[in-house]
Design a protein around this motif. Sequence first.
Motif, PDB file in Angstrom:
ATOM      1  N   GLU A 259       0.780  -1.027  -0.003  1.00 47.58           N
ATOM      2  CA  GLU A 259       0.006  -0.114   0.235  1.00 47.58           C
ATOM      3  C   GLU A 259       1.203   1.177   0.828  1.00 47.58           C
ATOM      4  OE1 GLU A 259      -3.947   1.001   2.713  1.00 47.58           O
ATOM      5  OE2 GLU A 259      -2.267   1.401   3.667  1.00 47.58           O
ATOM      6  N   PRO A 260       1.077   2.307  -0.889  1.00 50.75           N
ATOM      7  CA  PRO A 260       2.361   2.720  -1.147  1.00 50.75           C
ATOM      8  C   PRO A 260       1.883   3.913   0.147  1.00 50.75           C
ATOM      9  CG  PRO A 260       0.689   2.984  -4.069  1.00 50.75           C
ATOM     10  CD  PRO A 260       0.095   0.830  -2.358  1.00 50.75           C
ATOM     11  N   SER A 261       0.513   4.431   0.492  1.00 48.41           N
ATOM     12  CA  SER A 261       0.469   5.528   1.535  1.00 48.41           C
ATOM     13  C   SER A 261       1.006   5.041   2.891  1.00 48.41           C
ATOM     14  CB  SER A 261      -0.610   6.177   1.227  1.00 48.41           C
ATOM     15  OG  SER A 261      -1.304   5.138   1.822  1.00 48.41           O
ATOM     16  N   THR A 262       1.555   4.051   2.895  1.00 47.99           N
ATOM     17  CA  THR A 262       1.539   3.560   4.717  1.00 47.99           C
ATOM     18  C   THR A 262       2.154   2.616   4.915  1.00 47.99           C
ATOM     19  OG1 THR A 262       0.051   1.520   4.155  1.00 47.99           O
ATOM     20  CG2 THR A 262      -0.471   3.899   5.235  1.00 47.99           C
ATOM     21  N   GLY A 263       3.517   2.090   3.494  1.00 50.16           N
ATOM     22  CA  GLY A 263       4.385   1.271   2.804  1.00 50.16           C
ATOM     23  C   GLY A 263       4.121  -0.110   3.493  1.00 50.16           C
ATOM     24  N   GLU A 264       2.433  -0.361   4.094  1.00 46.75           N
ATOM     25  CA  GLU A 264       1.890  -1.577   4.672  1.00 46.75           C
ATOM     26  C   GLU A 264       2.024  -2.711   3.418  1.00 46.75           C
ATOM     27  OE1 GLU A 264      -1.322  -1.216   6.468  1.00 46.75           O
ATOM     28  OE2 GLU A 264      -0.759   0.242   8.024  1.00 46.75           O
ATOM     29  N   VAL A 265       2.602  -4.224   3.471  1.00 42.88           N
ATOM     30  CA  VAL A 265       2.684  -5.187   3.074  1.00 42.88           C
ATOM     31  C   VAL A 265       1.639  -5.700   2.408  1.00 42.88           C
ATOM     32  CG1 VAL A 265       4.393  -7.135   2.189  1.00 42.88           C
ATOM     33  CG2 VAL A 265       5.412  -5.272   2.891  1.00 42.88           C
ATOM     34  N   ASN A 462       3.425   7.744  -5.212  1.00 45.97           N
ATOM     35  CA  ASN A 462       3.618   8.486  -4.129  1.00 45.97           C
ATOM     36  C   ASN A 462       4.209   9.691  -4.976  1.00 45.97           C
ATOM     37  OD1 ASN A 462       2.001   7.200  -2.226  1.00 45.97           O
ATOM     38  ND2 ASN A 462       4.138   6.390  -1.456  1.00 45.97           N
ATOM     39  N   ARG A 463       4.417   9.430  -6.002  1.00 45.64           N
ATOM     40  CA  ARG A 463       5.621  10.585  -6.478  1.00 45.64           C
ATOM     41  C   ARG A 463       6.728  11.046  -5.790  1.00 45.64           C
ATOM     42  NH1 ARG A 463       0.775   8.672  -9.022  1.00 45.64           N
ATOM     43  NH2 ARG A 463      -0.100   9.855 -10.622  1.00 45.64           N
ATOM     44  N   GLY A 464       7.696  10.424  -5.208  1.00 46.44           N
ATOM     45  CA  GLY A 464       8.838  10.919  -4.626  1.00 46.44           C
ATOM     46  C   GLY A 464       8.949  10.389  -3.294  1.00 46.44           C
ATOM     47  N   TYR A 465       7.878   9.778  -2.781  1.00 52.72           N
ATOM     48  CA  TYR A 465       8.830   9.109  -1.598  1.00 52.72           C
ATOM     49  C   TYR A 465       7.928   7.902  -1.471  1.00 52.72           C
ATOM     50  CZ  TYR A 465       3.793   9.825   0.311  1.00 52.72           C
ATOM     51  OH  TYR A 465       2.883   9.748   0.546  1.00 52.72           O
ATOM     52  N   TYR A 466       9.158   7.500  -0.102  1.00 53.20           N
ATOM     53  CA  TYR A 466       8.071   6.161   0.034  1.00 53.20           C
ATOM     54  C   TYR A 466       8.135   5.828   1.544  1.00 53.20           C
ATOM     55  CZ  TYR A 466      13.170   4.221   1.075  1.00 53.20           C
ATOM     56  OH  TYR A 466      14.009   4.511   0.993  1.00 53.20           O
ATOM     57  N   VAL A 467       6.961   5.018   2.177  1.00 54.78           N
ATOM     58  CA  VAL A 467       7.415   4.685   3.783  1.00 54.78           C
ATOM     59  C   VAL A 467       7.722   2.948   3.893  1.00 54.78           C
ATOM     60  CG1 VAL A 467       5.904   3.854   5.542  1.00 54.78           C
ATOM     61  CG2 VAL A 467       5.374   6.020   3.915  1.00 54.78           C
ATOM     62  N   THR A 468       9.066   3.204   4.576  1.00 52.11           N
ATOM     63  CA  THR A 468       9.393   1.587   4.935  1.00 52.11           C
ATOM     64  C   THR A 468       8.556   0.765   4.772  1.00 52.11           C
ATOM     65  OG1 THR A 468      11.800   3.070   5.819  1.00 52.11           O
ATOM     66  CG2 THR A 468      11.154   0.763   6.595  1.00 52.11           C
ATOM     67  N   PRO A 469       8.553  -0.222   4.489  1.00 50.82           N
ATOM     68  CA  PRO A 469       7.492  -1.555   4.192  1.00 50.82           C
ATOM     69  C   PRO A 469       8.037  -2.541   5.440  1.00 50.82           C
ATOM     70  CG  PRO A 469       9.149  -1.684   2.399  1.00 50.82           C
ATOM     71  CD  PRO A 469       9.194  -0.104   2.987  1.00 50.82           C
ATOM     72  N   VAL A 484       8.128   0.032  14.098  1.00 46.29           N
ATOM     73  CA  VAL A 484       9.021   0.262  12.645  1.00 46.29           C
ATOM     74  C   VAL A 484       8.927   1.937  11.917  1.00 46.29           C
ATOM     75  CG1 VAL A 484       8.465  -2.179  12.228  1.00 46.29           C
ATOM     76  CG2 VAL A 484       6.442  -0.705  11.607  1.00 46.29           C
ATOM     77  N   ASP A 485      10.053   1.964  11.038  1.00 41.27           N
ATOM     78  CA  ASP A 485       9.850   3.454  10.891  1.00 41.27           C
ATOM     79  C   ASP A 485       8.652   3.628   9.992  1.00 41.27           C
ATOM     80  OD1 ASP A 485      10.703   5.902   9.356  1.00 41.27           O
ATOM     81  OD2 ASP A 485      12.459   4.836   8.141  1.00 41.27           O
ATOM     82  N   THR A 486       7.762   4.713   9.736  1.00 34.56           N
ATOM     83  CA  THR A 486       6.598   4.909   9.804  1.00 34.56           C
ATOM     84  C   THR A 486       7.225   6.184   8.897  1.00 34.56           C
ATOM     85  OG1 THR A 486       5.266   5.173  11.543  1.00 34.56           O
ATOM     86  CG2 THR A 486       4.969   3.115  10.254  1.00 34.56           C
ATOM     87  N   VAL A 487       8.087   7.122   8.591  1.00 34.47           N
ATOM     88  CA  VAL A 487       7.781   8.129   8.185  1.00 34.47           C
ATOM     89  C   VAL A 487       7.788   8.375   6.627  1.00 34.47           C
ATOM     90  CG1 VAL A 487       8.804   9.102  10.493  1.00 34.47           C
ATOM     91  CG2 VAL A 487      10.043   8.525   8.531  1.00 34.47           C
ATOM     92  N   ARG A 488       7.597   9.413   5.867  1.00 29.79           N
ATOM     93  CA  ARG A 488       7.870   8.860   5.027  1.00 29.79           C
ATOM     94  C   ARG A 488       9.681   9.622   4.127  1.00 29.79           C
ATOM     95  NH1 ARG A 488       2.986  13.113   2.156  1.00 29.79           N
ATOM     96  NH2 ARG A 488       1.633  11.785   3.435  1.00 29.79           N
ATOM     97  N   HIS A 489      10.274   8.991   3.459  1.00 29.96           N
ATOM     98  CA  HIS A 489      11.249   9.350   2.916  1.00 29.96           C
ATOM     99  C   HIS A 489      11.289   9.575   1.986  1.00 29.96           C
ATOM    100  CE1 HIS A 489      13.179   6.835   6.375  1.00 29.96           C
ATOM    101  NE2 HIS A 489      12.065   6.003   6.173  1.00 29.96           N
ATOM    102  N   TYR A 490      11.256  10.909   1.672  1.00 29.52           N
ATOM    103  CA  TYR A 490      11.741  11.838   0.282  1.00 29.52           C
ATOM    104  C   TYR A 490      13.023  11.718  -0.378  1.00 29.52           C
ATOM    105  CZ  TYR A 490       7.883  13.962   1.665  1.00 29.52           C
ATOM    106  OH  TYR A 490       6.236  14.628   1.980  1.00 29.52           O
TER     107      TYR A 490
END
Length: 604
Positions: A259-265, A462-469, A484-490
């Motif tokens: 899920e792109p917005s949350t990084g949830e697998v 996400n057009r430029g960022y990910y949340v750690t899966p 777990v790391d749930t911040v946005r990584h640009y």
Amino acid sequence: MKRTNINRGVVVAAIFVVVAVIYWLRLFQLQILDDRYKIDAESNAIRNKVQYPGRGLIFDRNGKILVYNEAVYDLMIVPGQAKDIDWALLADLLEITENGARERYKKARAYSRYAHSVFEKQISKETYGKLQEYLYRFPGFYVQSRTLRRYPRSIAAHVLGDVGEVSESEMARNPYYKMGDYIGKNGLEKYYEKQLRGHKGVKVVMVDVLNREKGSYKDGAFDTAAVAGHELYSTLDADLQAYAEELMVGKRGSIVAIEPSTGEVLALVSAPTYDPNLLVGRIRSNNYAALLNDPQKPLFNRALMAFYPPGSIFKLPQALIGMQEKVITAHSGFSCDKSLVGCHGHPDALGVADGVKMSCNPYFYQVFRRVIMRGKDPNRFVDSRLGLERWDTLVRSFGLGQRLGIDQLDVKAGLIPNSAYYDRFYGRNQWAFSTIYSLSIGQGEIGLIPLQMANLAAIMANRGYYVTPHLVRAIGEEKHKPGVDTVRHYVAVDRKYFDPVVEGMYGAVHLPGGTARRAKIDSIVVCGKTGTSQNPHGKDHAVFIGFAPKDKPGIAISVFLENSGFGGTWAAPTASLLIERYLTGKVSRKWLEDQVREFTVYTN
């Protein structure tokens, strides 16, 4: 004189009386007032039974159970209390050999004469019933209940992991564990071992001369209660996971959906897979050996541990880096000059979107050359070094060449070759762009794991960022967030440069000349990119990454199929079926589903 002797006799008698009173008082204290000594004196009638906690259950994102517990029984022994045992009868009841029974006794005695240890683990309810009738004939033996893991849907073996008996090295590292205890061996069971295991308790019981339990000692005053482990609420969608595993039967490779917005697998599949129930109970050892020796390597988690050349999906970050470094614009065009690097037949690409849509190899050769050869030094070797070092920094911001912090322990970092890497092979300032140009199209020394490929799709969504899966969204009844790391990584590319690349991904699926037309879904706007990963040892591997819908994406996905040829042939339609199933809850193209199911690269 006579009076003196009388006085002396009185004193002696008084001393004896005082000593007798002191002994009597001490004896009264030991036998009546102080239970500690009474317990020691009656040690042959008191038994400390470990109370094993229920291991935490595991659920999917919708509350469907993935792992539960089932009661089994262990036959325990205190070797120092085992006297005059009829080994033949005991062996017959347990359906083992008499020599096997004696060897178990010797092993337990060598460990400790007084410590409790497992004599025979995980006996069935039927065997337990027969054994109860004869237990009085086996002093030093008793039965203890515990639980085993069970998997109702037989899915997600590589994610969930398994539980096995603790090893000597594990006991040496952690004194909490004793011989016969169980511990998570891999997957979520290992990563979240402390949360899942709970805490052991102790129940003190009285036992008669016939080795029968007669109830709690002192009404449970010395008991400590076991504390059950915490539940895990995973990010997996059990239905999507099961469907993905079905589509991968007879294939080697992996599927990762995020899920792109949350990084949830949402799904993580390594194929071939196996039934996790095979690694439960007394059959675990034999089944593990069989799986380990299987030539298809079902125990190997390809999604997290296998890294491959990504092929043309790597053109996405190449295009973004080229625009970020201003060596091209969204409208830069290049001819499809096959003298530079081989390519399939198509019109010249007039811009980035065209280059992505048609996956033009010469286009990205030119882009990469401009990124590397910047004219910052007249020496082409030095210039290539400076260009590659800048490129390396930008590429790694996409989470490539480094271990993503997913909540699994066995995860590879892949490989992004830098100047130090090439120095080791060629010597410093002995290589240039002409040495490394294959990186332009995702070949050469580049290696990505499928998880990184799916994360790249999430970055594009996400057009430029990910949340750690990550694989767990909450822990325990209170639904605590896992650490777990749930911040946005640009990434180190401006947002504006993603639009033309995403347009190219849209065109690859929906427009004439696109390489991913078999990923098209009439009711959903899919953006994707195919790739062909060169394999020097046989048929090439097929790759597809994509996301959907184009706006407000709900799923990003990677499909990697070993020895399956061009990415648009089988990887793209496989991803398309999974996207449709997840977003709509059904599959409308049964004909395509049948084709994907029927395609195999090996038979069992």
